[in-house]
Design a protein around this motif. Structure first.
Motif, short mmCIF file in Angstrom:
data_model
loop_
_atom_site.label_atom_id
_atom_site.label_comp_id
_atom_site.label_asym_id
_atom_site.label_seq_id
_atom_site.Cartn_x
_atom_site.Cartn_y
_atom_site.Cartn_z
N PRO A 107 47.57 46.11 39.27
CA PRO A 107 47.23 45.21 38.15
C PRO A 107 46.56 43.92 38.60
O PRO A 107 45.60 43.46 37.95
CB PRO A 107 48.61 44.93 37.51
CG PRO A 107 49.45 46.09 37.90
CD PRO A 107 49.00 46.46 39.28
N MET A 108 47.04 43.33 39.71
CA MET A 108 46.46 42.07 40.19
C MET A 108 44.99 42.27 40.58
O MET A 108 44.12 41.45 40.25
CB MET A 108 47.26 41.55 41.37
CG MET A 108 46.76 40.24 41.96
SD MET A 108 45.51 40.46 43.26
CE MET A 108 46.48 41.27 44.54
N LEU A 109 44.69 43.37 41.28
CA LEU A 109 43.32 43.62 41.72
C LEU A 109 42.39 43.87 40.52
O LEU A 109 41.28 43.34 40.47
CB LEU A 109 43.30 44.82 42.67
CG LEU A 109 43.97 44.61 44.02
CD1 LEU A 109 44.11 45.93 44.77
CD2 LEU A 109 43.19 43.60 44.86
N MET A 110 42.86 44.66 39.56
CA MET A 110 42.03 44.95 38.39
C MET A 110 41.80 43.71 37.55
O MET A 110 40.68 43.46 37.09
CB MET A 110 42.70 46.06 37.56
CG MET A 110 42.74 47.41 38.25
SD MET A 110 43.72 48.64 37.36
CE MET A 110 42.77 48.85 35.88
N ASP A 111 42.85 42.92 37.35
CA ASP A 111 42.71 41.71 36.53
C ASP A 111 41.79 40.70 37.21
O ASP A 111 40.95 40.06 36.55
CB ASP A 111 44.08 41.07 36.31
CG ASP A 111 44.92 41.87 35.33
OD1 ASP A 111 44.36 42.75 34.66
OD2 ASP A 111 46.14 41.62 35.24
N THR A 112 41.94 40.52 38.51
CA THR A 112 41.09 39.57 39.24
C THR A 112 39.64 39.99 39.19
O THR A 112 38.73 39.16 38.97
CB THR A 112 41.55 39.43 40.70
OG1 THR A 112 42.92 39.04 40.73
CG2 THR A 112 40.72 38.40 41.44
N GLY A 113 39.38 41.29 39.37
CA GLY A 113 38.01 41.78 39.29
C GLY A 113 37.42 41.58 37.91
O GLY A 113 36.27 41.13 37.76
N GLY A 114 38.21 41.90 36.89
CA GLY A 114 37.74 41.71 35.51
C GLY A 114 37.44 40.26 35.21
O GLY A 114 36.42 39.94 34.58
N ASN A 115 38.32 39.37 35.64
CA ASN A 115 38.10 37.94 35.40
C ASN A 115 36.87 37.42 36.13
O ASN A 115 36.10 36.63 35.58
CB ASN A 115 39.34 37.14 35.84
CG ASN A 115 40.54 37.41 34.97
OD1 ASN A 115 40.40 37.81 33.82
ND2 ASN A 115 41.73 37.22 35.50
N ALA A 116 36.68 37.88 37.36
CA ALA A 116 35.52 37.44 38.14
C ALA A 116 34.22 37.91 37.48
O ALA A 116 33.24 37.16 37.38
CB ALA A 116 35.62 37.97 39.57
N GLY A 117 34.21 39.16 37.01
CA GLY A 117 33.02 39.68 36.34
C GLY A 117 32.75 38.97 35.03
O GLY A 117 31.59 38.67 34.70
N SER A 118 33.82 38.65 34.30
CA SER A 118 33.66 37.95 33.02
C SER A 118 33.09 36.55 33.22
O SER A 118 32.26 36.09 32.43
CB SER A 118 35.01 37.86 32.30
OG SER A 118 35.47 39.15 31.96
N GLN A 119 33.54 35.86 34.27
CA GLN A 119 33.01 34.51 34.55
C GLN A 119 31.50 34.56 34.71
O GLN A 119 30.77 33.77 34.11
CB GLN A 119 33.65 33.96 35.82
CG GLN A 119 35.07 33.46 35.65
CD GLN A 119 35.62 32.89 36.94
OE1 GLN A 119 35.17 33.22 38.05
NE2 GLN A 119 36.60 32.01 36.83
N SER A 120 31.03 35.50 35.51
CA SER A 120 29.58 35.59 35.76
C SER A 120 28.84 36.00 34.50
O SER A 120 27.80 35.42 34.16
CB SER A 120 29.31 36.59 36.88
OG SER A 120 29.87 36.15 38.09
N SER A 121 29.36 37.00 33.79
CA SER A 121 28.63 37.52 32.62
C SER A 121 28.52 36.46 31.53
O SER A 121 27.45 36.29 30.93
CB SER A 121 29.33 38.77 32.08
OG SER A 121 30.60 38.46 31.55
N VAL A 122 29.62 35.74 31.27
CA VAL A 122 29.58 34.72 30.22
C VAL A 122 28.59 33.61 30.59
O VAL A 122 27.84 33.11 29.74
CB VAL A 122 30.99 34.13 29.99
CG1 VAL A 122 30.92 32.90 29.10
CG2 VAL A 122 31.90 35.18 29.36
N THR A 123 28.59 33.21 31.86
CA THR A 123 27.65 32.17 32.31
C THR A 123 26.20 32.62 32.14
O THR A 123 25.36 31.86 31.66
CB THR A 123 27.92 31.82 33.78
OG1 THR A 123 29.28 31.43 33.94
CG2 THR A 123 27.01 30.69 34.24
#
Length: 448
Positions: free
Chosen positions: A319-335
């Motif tokens: 869960p930690m790896l999946m959540d961290t990856g999702g959050n990192a991708g979301s940061q870039s995409s939203v920007t």
């Protein structure tokens, strides 16, 4: 007086039926404040309060209230009251109202307008919904080059009372071709015998009737405009867009992007005006799609069941790896989506964006891995090899998540899709599957 005190005072005066005192209180307020007060009033009392307002203030307040209250008032109004209201509204506000109301209310509105107004309304309604023509108004002041300043002021005084703005006046020829503009400030500071053609600004920023309204709205921000002329294919002035309409467009577009980024089909209605079934219809398609796509992650985990059963500790970090990856991708995409929306990022900038995100991804991945390594050693007390697997996966996951997060929105725009569709939910699903593949591959190589 604070808003809460005003609400209590209005409620008391309504209850005691002191309408003269209530009217005296309301006429001292701004239309936007009155609109806010009306939201707290019971539906059956809305017409009573509204009828206390002077015509001009009532029209300004009517524009500021939401569609539900507008419909309640229109249904309660007599035909005469509707006609009085329509006479006070600017044409673009009337068009917006007609687009919001149900058919039976629209028929009543149109019956109370004169033939010329109905013709103008139909012309604006015929423009594509997202075009500049659909949000313009034809109520502007036009001047001629050979007029003097004194003649210009005479025309403004004669025609300006019914115009949405008189600060900026547009100079046209006899065929309505746009030739320039002049502000009231320039007129006031010029001798009364000056000729308009000598003092007007000739380099005029204008937009075409079919231009996308979101692009038009961004021009207000870029050039600090109060109004923007709209011309047809022959460069004839057909209307203007004012800054308040541009702000409404930006608000609608931002709301639409937020809904898409949350995997919701966009709606042009407010939350409480959207029924339960309609809300369900707008949310369920994306939920179904994302649920089906999430089965890929389940298949990946199932294919490594034997490996996980022999090293159960690895399961705790999924869960930690999946959540961290999702959050990192979301940061870039939203920007990136926001940059594309504002025009800060163009298609030609893809390599610059990629190079920047690569460096950011490396820094973020290493920082997270270092912090996680300390946690794994001191709190989780795993072996060095397990810690190495988790931390290496973290670096790789963050790296690829940020690359995917920055490239997918740009790719979506390149092929004609809305970049907002590639935001959080969609990218998270991709990154979840990718992080699991990386995790199990690294675990297989390091742990056997």
């Amino acid at each position: 007086m604070e808003m809460q005190e005003l609400e209590e005072r209005v409620g008391t005066l309504l209850h005691e039926r002191k309408y003269a005192e209530l009217r005296a209180l309301l006429v001292e307020l701004n239309a936007a404040d009155i609109a806010a007060l009306l939201e707290e009033i019971e539906e059956e009392q809305l017409p009573i309060v509204f009828r206390l307002l002077p015509k001009e203030l009532a029209a300004e307040t009517f524009v500021d209230i939401d569609g539900d209250m507008q419909e309640v008032l229109l249904r309660a109004f007599s035909d005469r009251e509707i006609k009085d209201m329509m006479d006070e509204l600017f044409l673009d506000d009337t068009v917006d109202l007609i687009e919001e109301m149900p058919a039976n209310v629209v028929k009543r509105i149109l019956r109370q307008t004169d033939p010329d107004t109905r013709k103008q309304i139909n012309e604006i309604l015929n423009y594509p919904k997202d075009s500049a023509g659909s949000i313009m108004t034809i109520e502007y002041v036009d001047l001629k080059q050979d007029m003097t300043v004194e003649e210009a002021f005479t025309r403004i005084r004669t025609t300006g009372v019914d115009k949405e703005t008189i600060y900026t006046c547009y100079v046209t020829d006899h065929d309505r071709h746009l030739e320039g503009l002049v502000s009231v400030k320039t007129l006031l500071l010029s001798p009364k015998e000056s000729v308009i053609g000598d003092i007007m600004e000739r380099n005029v920023i204008s937009v075409n009737t079919l231009e996308d309204r979101e692009d038009v709205a961004h021009q207000f921000e870029k050039y600090d405009l109060l109004a923007l002329p709209v011309v047809d294919q022959e460069s004839r002035l057909v209307g203007i867009i004012t800054v308040d309409d541009a702000m409404d467009v930006l608000q609608e577009e931002n709301t639409e992007d937020i809904e898409k980024m949350a995997a919701i089909v966009p709606s042009d209605k407010s939350y409480f005006r959207t029924g339960v079934l309609e809300t369900w219809k707008k949310r369920i398609p994306w939920l179904l799609l994302l649920m089906i796509s999430a089965t890929f992650t389940g298949n990946i985990i199932r294919s490594f069941e034997d490996a996980l059963s022999s090293m159960v500790v690895l399961t705790a970090f999924i869960p930690m790896l999946m959540d961290t990856g999702g959050n990192a991708g979301s940061q870039s995409s939203v920007t990136i989506i926001r940059g594309l929306s504002l025009g800060d990022i163009e298609m030609r900038d893809v390599l610059r964006v990629l190079w920047k995100e690569v460096r950011v991804a490396v820094l973020c991945g290493v920082t997270l891995a270092a912090a996680n390594f300390v946690k794994l050693m001191l709190i989780d007390r795993v072996t060095y090899l397990v810690a190495a697997v988790v931390c290496l996966t973290l670096v790789a996951t963050v790296f690829f998540a940020k690359i995917i997060g920055c490239l997918l929105p740009i790719l979506a725009k390149r092929i004609g899709f809305d970049p907002a569709v590639m935001a959080s939910p969609f990218i998270t699903t991709i990154v979840d599957a990718l992080s699991l593949l990386i995790y199990f591959q690294i675990a297989t190589h390091l742990l056997g």
